[in-house]
Design a protein around this motif. Structure first.
Motif, short mmCIF file in Angstrom:
data_model
loop_
_atom_site.label_atom_id
_atom_site.label_comp_id
_atom_site.label_asym_id
_atom_site.label_seq_id
_atom_site.Cartn_x
_atom_site.Cartn_y
_atom_site.Cartn_z
N GLU A 20 86.24 63.10 59.59
CA GLU A 20 85.22 63.39 59.59
C GLU A 20 84.00 63.44 60.42
O GLU A 20 82.88 64.12 60.14
CB GLU A 20 84.75 63.49 58.45
CG GLU A 20 86.01 64.73 57.40
CD GLU A 20 86.35 63.97 56.26
OE1 GLU A 20 85.30 64.28 55.44
OE2 GLU A 20 86.68 64.86 55.28
N ARG A 57 78.91 66.25 58.05
CA ARG A 57 81.12 65.44 58.13
C ARG A 57 81.82 66.93 59.16
O ARG A 57 80.93 68.17 58.18
CB ARG A 57 81.70 65.91 57.05
CG ARG A 57 80.78 64.20 56.42
CD ARG A 57 81.48 64.01 54.74
NE ARG A 57 81.06 63.33 53.59
CZ ARG A 57 80.88 62.61 52.63
NH1 ARG A 57 82.10 63.16 52.48
NH2 ARG A 57 80.07 61.99 51.94
N GLU A 86 83.86 68.99 58.60
CA GLU A 86 84.91 69.32 57.85
C GLU A 86 84.87 70.85 57.71
O GLU A 86 84.41 71.51 58.04
CB GLU A 86 84.10 69.21 55.99
CG GLU A 86 83.78 67.99 55.83
CD GLU A 86 84.26 67.70 54.50
OE1 GLU A 86 85.43 68.02 53.74
OE2 GLU A 86 82.81 67.67 53.67
N ARG A 132 80.97 73.65 51.06
CA ARG A 132 81.33 73.02 52.20
C ARG A 132 80.84 73.03 52.97
O ARG A 132 80.69 73.26 54.14
CB ARG A 132 82.73 72.48 51.74
CG ARG A 132 83.93 71.47 52.64
CD ARG A 132 84.93 71.30 52.18
NE ARG A 132 85.26 70.74 50.80
CZ ARG A 132 85.76 69.99 50.28
NH1 ARG A 132 84.35 68.69 50.66
NH2 ARG A 132 85.54 69.72 49.21
N LYS A 173 93.89 66.34 48.42
CA LYS A 173 93.94 67.76 48.75
C LYS A 173 95.45 68.83 48.26
O LYS A 173 95.05 69.77 48.55
CB LYS A 173 92.66 68.32 49.25
CG LYS A 173 91.02 67.77 49.00
CD LYS A 173 89.32 68.10 48.59
CE LYS A 173 88.57 67.73 48.21
NZ LYS A 173 89.29 65.90 49.03
MG MG Z 1 85.49 65.02 51.46
#
Ligand code: MG
Ligand code: ATP
Length: 414
Positions: A65, A112, A114, A120, A210
């Motif tokens: 990330e 990050r 992601e 997010r 996850k």
């Molecule tokens: Mg995370």
């Protein structure tokens, strides 16, 4: 220009949303100062090692990330993915360890790489606190209480659950690690590719996966509580009884681990069900080995970080700022005079919007649109008499006020 779009995972914060962000960061700063935390700001980029070493090569953050790049002079730099490592680096660099404890709060952007979704992003913002130099569980209690009070002041504490676990001391973690390896090894083939790797490098990380299959397997994994030695048990009992004493509710969450390698003892997250799968709004814990790992003295630490975007989505719309006063000059002479009056009134602390063009009706419309409280109308007639028409835009009532008395007349609307 190829694409006039922000980079994937980044977003513009328009005034309505930025007002929410401000509400979150101001609340955190104010409550933090009640607990004796002072604000600090560290650079947005650091030498890559500042993050890679303490956060851990086996974490998602370091393995996939981080925004890492060589700069123009060939330095290996990384945009900060979180701020604990940066704050600890700053404490060491500035030799701040002479006077303990150290209590810092911060607010700012993190980066990050992601997969972007609601809540997010690739550039996001965190508030956070770090308390360095206190080995006793009182520090853990204080830091959690501070987090809870911020959520409470933001009006969202009752929409979150505090999930609490302990990762014990090093000895306990070694024992637990072995138990996890024993449990997951027969299921190796059913684990996700990432977790198969984690099984070898850092099996605790599997519990934080996850992946749905990993999650299902983790449900029956051994719980840390069964592997705690006496010291670790003592520590955790003090944390929980302290929280009980001050009325901070929590739910024991035996398989909660945190995304970074440097945690021990207390681990916690404030989680909400109101944001879909991006439900963790605040996460933290104790990081006793971090300072030493980074080349500083062996000082313990505890802290948390919270996602401003996620909190901003949860809070009620913050109140708008002061309603402005619209100054509406009609005619060339009035325009000139209005410029001077506007400046005087602003210096006196009044919020003034100067109408720029159009006839009276259009400008009144514009005044309504910006939620003006009062319109001050300055036409040729008024100028000749040395007055202004002051219209209350809520009631529609209009009075004439001598220009010399205008500032006093408007003072209540500051
Ligand atoms: Mg995370
Ligand atoms: P998650 O499990 O959601 O990926 P994390 O464990 O990676 O979270 P931390 O490193 O503990 O998150 O960061 C603390 C908080 O920062 C999170 O609880 C979340 O509110 C926020 N946060 C983390 N990553 C992001 C992101 N990419 N976008 C927005 N907020 C984030």
């Amino acid at each position: 220009m190829a694409q006039l779009q922000p980079v994937r995972g980044t977003q513009d914060l328009l005034p309505d949303m930025l007002r929410r962000h401000r509400m979150v960061s101001e609340t955190a700063r104010n409550v933090g100062s009640l607990y004796g935390f002072e604000e600090i700001a560290t650079p947005i980029f650091e030498f890559t090692e500042v993050f890679s070493r303490p956060i851990g090569e086996s974490t998602d953050i370091v393995s996939k990330e981080m925004y890492t790049f060589p700069d123009r002079s060939g330095e290996e730099l990384t945009l900060r993915p979180e701020n604990t490592a940066g704050v600890v680096r700053a404490v060491i660099s500035n030799g701040l360890t002479q006077s303990l404890p150290i209590k810092f709060s911060y607010s700012g952007p993190m980066f990050r790489h992601e997969r972007p979704q609601k809540g997010r992003y690739r550039q996001f913002h965190q508030i956070g606190v770090e308390l360095i130099g206190v080995p006793q569980p009182q520090a853990d209690i204080e830091v959690i209480a501070l987090g809870a009070q911020i959520l409470s002041d933001l009006g969202i504490l009752d929409r979150t659950v505090l999930e609490l676990n302990t990762l014990g001391d090093t000895a306990s973690r070694v024992a637990y690690r072995e138990a996890l390896v024993a449990y997951f090894t027969p299921h190796r083939a059913s684990l996700s590719e990432d977790s198969q790797r984690r099984l070898d490098t850092n099996p605790l990380r599997i519990l934080d996966s996850k992946d749905e299959g990993d999650k299902a397997l983790s449900v029956n994994a051994p719980a840390f509580g069964d592997y705690l030695n006496e010291d670790s048990r003592w520590f955790f009992d003090h944390v929980t009884s302290g929280l009980d004493a001050i009325g901070v509710a929590y739910k024991l969450s035996p398989r909660l681990v945190r995304g970074l390698d440097y945690y021990c003892h207390t681990a916690f997250e404030f989680v909400t069900t109101d944001l879909g799968s991006q439900g963790t709004v605040m996460g933290g814990g104790r990081y006793d080995g971090l300072m030493n790992l980074m080349g500083g003295p062996d000082l313990p630490g505890v802290g948390w970080a919270a996602g401003i975007e996620r909190l901003a989505l949860l809070i009620a719309e913050p109140p708008l700022s002061t309603r402005p006063i619209a100054l509406i000059p009609v005619g060339a002479e009035a325009e000139k005079k209005a410029l001077v009056i506007t400046q005087q009134l602003r210096r006196a602390g009044l919020t003034i919007e100067l109408g720029y063009s159009g006839n009276l009706t259009r400008r009144i419309k514009r005044a309504d649109k910006i939620r003006a409280r009062i319109a001050v109308i300055l036409g040729d007639n008024e100028l000749a008499k040395g007055v202004a028409g002051v219209r209350d835009l809520d009631s529609g009532e209009q009075v004439e006020v001598p220009l010399a008395a205008l500032q006093d007349h408007l003072a209540p609307f500051r």
